[in-house]
Design an enzyme around this catalytic site. Structure first.
Site, PDB file in Angstrom:
ATOM      1  CB  THR A 209      -0.882   0.021   1.263  1.00 23.35           C
ATOM      2  OG1 THR A 209      -0.027   0.017   2.402  1.00 23.35           O
ATOM      3  CG2 THR A 209      -1.802  -1.198   1.318  1.00 23.35           C
TER       4      THR A 209
ATOM      5  CE  LYS B 159     -18.777  12.640  12.497  1.00 23.86           C
ATOM      6  NZ  LYS B 159     -18.532  11.447  13.256  1.00 23.86           N
TER       7      LYS B 159
ATOM      8  CD  GLU C  59      -5.418  -2.288   1.289  1.00 23.43           C
ATOM      9  OE1 GLU C  59      -5.657  -1.677   0.209  1.00 23.43           O
ATOM     10  OE2 GLU C  59      -4.949  -1.726   2.285  1.00 23.43           O
TER      11      GLU C  59
ATOM     12  CD1 TRP D 128     -19.223  12.767   8.849  1.00 21.12           C
ATOM     13  CD2 TRP D 128     -19.832  11.052   7.550  1.00 21.12           C
ATOM     14  NE1 TRP D 128     -18.860  11.624   9.496  1.00 21.12           N
ATOM     15  CE2 TRP D 128     -19.216  10.551   8.726  1.00 21.12           C
ATOM     16  CE3 TRP D 128     -20.280  10.154   6.587  1.00 21.12           C
ATOM     17  CZ2 TRP D 128     -19.034   9.189   8.941  1.00 21.12           C
ATOM     18  CZ3 TRP D 128     -20.101   8.800   6.820  1.00 21.12           C
ATOM     19  CH2 TRP D 128     -19.480   8.330   7.980  1.00 21.12           C
TER      20      TRP D 128
END
Ligand code: AMP
Length: 539
Positions: A182, A435, A327, A440
């Site tokens: 990653t 936030k 992934e 959100w």
């Protein structure tokens, strides 16, 4: 009949059934190299013998630092096919991180391109496991950098000396074929290990009509690097259908890509938005459109609406928005419309196209709230995106201490909604979500809207600490060359298009927005830079 799903079977198939199909590579040497799948198969067998001669055991990791090109392709097939593990390393990472990754993977050999001689010279002495350094070139140059790399040998003489007779071994399809790390924007990168089985099933999926739609009639130019999640599986997927493969080498500039596409009759191309932006800028300058390109996959980061419109309306391309991650091998979703979408009015159809798309068989998605409760597919409710499937990881490489799965699902770290047709839309990375007063705000939507202003090149929206609201959005933008758009002008463009409480508290014009090793904006460094902006101003 039982046959193991092995990477070598892809090569066998391409050699027998698509022997004469071409593979064209723009080389680091500056010229164009061309040969066929049959030629590639011969060289891959020679390379497999070379790996045996280098005394790399079954299962040994073979690292690469290489561009998209034919030698890299030979390594893809020879390393995995011979039972070793291909470990593609991202050369755009920091040298310390590259050295850390190679050590963590315990790579036994490192094959690298001439562009990376200075890099490898710098890290060679700190690599504890690499026993063989191989330069992907005709010969080793007489230079201080080459001299700093112990036992450096050139690729071509090694391969030329090896026999082209090699029986690809048969083994359990669950064995490892490839390893990718990653990008590690937070902390050290983690390895995702792909099996032969997952690689085969993934490339079937990539080639499907409702994914990338590959066939023997396509000319495929994977711009996504072969060092970043195996170029989204395209080298394998092209080989299973016998598509002509065009590999762009180191120069991913708009002019270079356009020239290659035109010269080779490219019909399909895939890359991240920042690379498409370079191509579009070049086409605007030339006042022309690609003459053979038909389909453009935009993925790795959200496709801004303005980019979709320009690719589709100005250049007549079919645009497919894709999502995936290291992934998930990486292919997760593709935004190929269903039949009934043809009945929608253009604005509603575009809204579907701008979603990241739907899965193909082999992978599944769901969204859950903070407590893990599955959320409805109404296209509006958002939640944590979870994935499972034949090519989703179960654990990180050598990190048994981490348990990435929750009830058999992999939490992607993305926040998304899913509509009734299964079209998923990313509203944010969970760590990028803003936030404000407990609600959100989608940074992705604000960025897309800002970039639909013709004077804006790139936009990044970040949450910045705020004394009253916890966080408020700050929009960081770069202007197109030669324009004088100011904050007021950009605000006018946003008014009415987003809820009023989403309006960024500040709009900051900068010369450059940091781009990371995989072509995506590095929001962590922007968040650090502007951490005090709203507090300091007493906002
Ligand atoms: P990587 O593992 O480096 O390929 O990064 C995967 C992450 O990139 C995903 O979890 C998403 O956050 C992001 N990503 C990939 N494709 C898209 C897309 N089409 N739109 C928005 N974000 C994306």
């Amino acid at each position: 009949m039982e046959q193991q799903l092995l990477v070598s079977s892809i090569l066998r198939h391409a050699e027998r059934h698509h022997a004469r199909q071409e593979i064209v590579s723009a080389r680091v040497e500056g010229d164009i190299h061309r040969y066929t799948y049959a030629d590639m198969a011969v060289r891959a067998r020679q390379l497999a013998n070379t790996l045996d001669d280098l005394d790399l055991d079954a299962g040994a990791r073979v690292a690469t630092l290489a561009w998209n090109g034919y030698r890299h392709l030979e390594l893809y097939f020879a390393a995995s096919g011979s039972g070793r593990v291909l470990h593609t390393v991202n050369p755009r990472l920091h040298p310390d991180q590259i050295a850390w990754i190679i050590d963590d993977a315990a790579d036994g050999a490192l094959f690298f391109e001439a562009s990376f001689l200075p890099l490898v010279a710098q890290i060679a002495s700190s690599l504890t496991t690499v026993r063989h350094f191989v330069l992907l070139a005709d010969s080793v140059p007489d230079s201080p950098e080459a001299a700093a790399i112990p036992g450096l040998v050139a690729y071509e003489p090694l391969v030329a000396a090896a026999s082209s007779t090699y029986d690809w071994p048969d083994f359990d399809e669950h064995r490892a074929a490839a390893l990718c790390y990653t990008s590690g924007t937070t902390g050290n990168p983690k390895g995702a290990l792909y099996s032969h089985r997952s690689t085969l099933l993934h490339c079937y999926a990539v080639a499907m009509p409702d994914a990338m739609g590959f066939s023997a009639r396509e000319v495929v130019l994977p711009i996504v690097p072969m060092f970043h999640v195996n170029a989204w599986g395209m080298p394998y997927a092209a080989a299973i259908v016998g598509a002509k493969l065009v590999l762009p080498g180191p120069d991913l500039s708009g002019p270079a890509l356009h020239e290659l596409q035109e010269a080779e009759g490219v019909t399909f191309s895939a890359s991240v938005p920042t690379v498409w932006a370079g191509q579009l800028e070049h086409l605007r300058k030339l006042g022309t459109s690609p003459s053979t390109l038909r389909r453009a996959v935009v993925g790795g980061a959200a496709c801004p609406p303005a980019m979709l419109r320009e690719l589709r309306d100005v250049h007549g391309l079919e645009v497919v928005h894709g999502w995936g991650m290291t992934e998930t091998s990486p292919f997760g979703t593709a935004g190929v419309l269903k039949a009934h979408h043809a009945d929608l009015d253009p604005a509603d159809r575009e809204a579907v196209q701008l979603r990241q798309g739907r899965v193909v068989f082999g992978i599944d998605l769901k969204i859950v709230d903070d407590e893990g409760v599955e959320q409805p597919w109404d296209g509006v409710t958002s939640g944590h995106l979870m994935a499972r499937g034949h090519w989703v990881l179960a654990e990180y490489y050598n990190r048994r201490d981490l348990e990435p799965l929750v009830d058999g699902w992999f939490p992607t770290g993305d926040i998304a909604s899913i509509d009734a047709d299964g079209f998923m839309m990313i509203t944010d990375r969970s760590k990028d979500v803003i936030k404000s007063g407990g609600e959100w705000i989608s940074s992705v939507q604000i960025e897309g809207l800002a970039m639909s202003h013709p004077d804006i090149d790139l936009a990044a929206c970040i949450g910045v600490p705020h004394p009253k609201w916890d966080e408020r959005p700050v929009l960081v933008v770069t202007r197109a060359p030669g324009v004088s758009l100011d904050e007021d002008g950009l605000r006018k463009h946003l008014v009415g298009e987003i809820p009023s409480w989403w309006m960024p508290d500040r709009i900051v014009f900068v010369d450059e927005i940091p781009i990371g090793a995989t072509g995506k904006i590095v929001k962590t460094s922007l968040r650090e830079e502007y951490a005090d902006l709203l507090v300091a101003a007493g906002a």
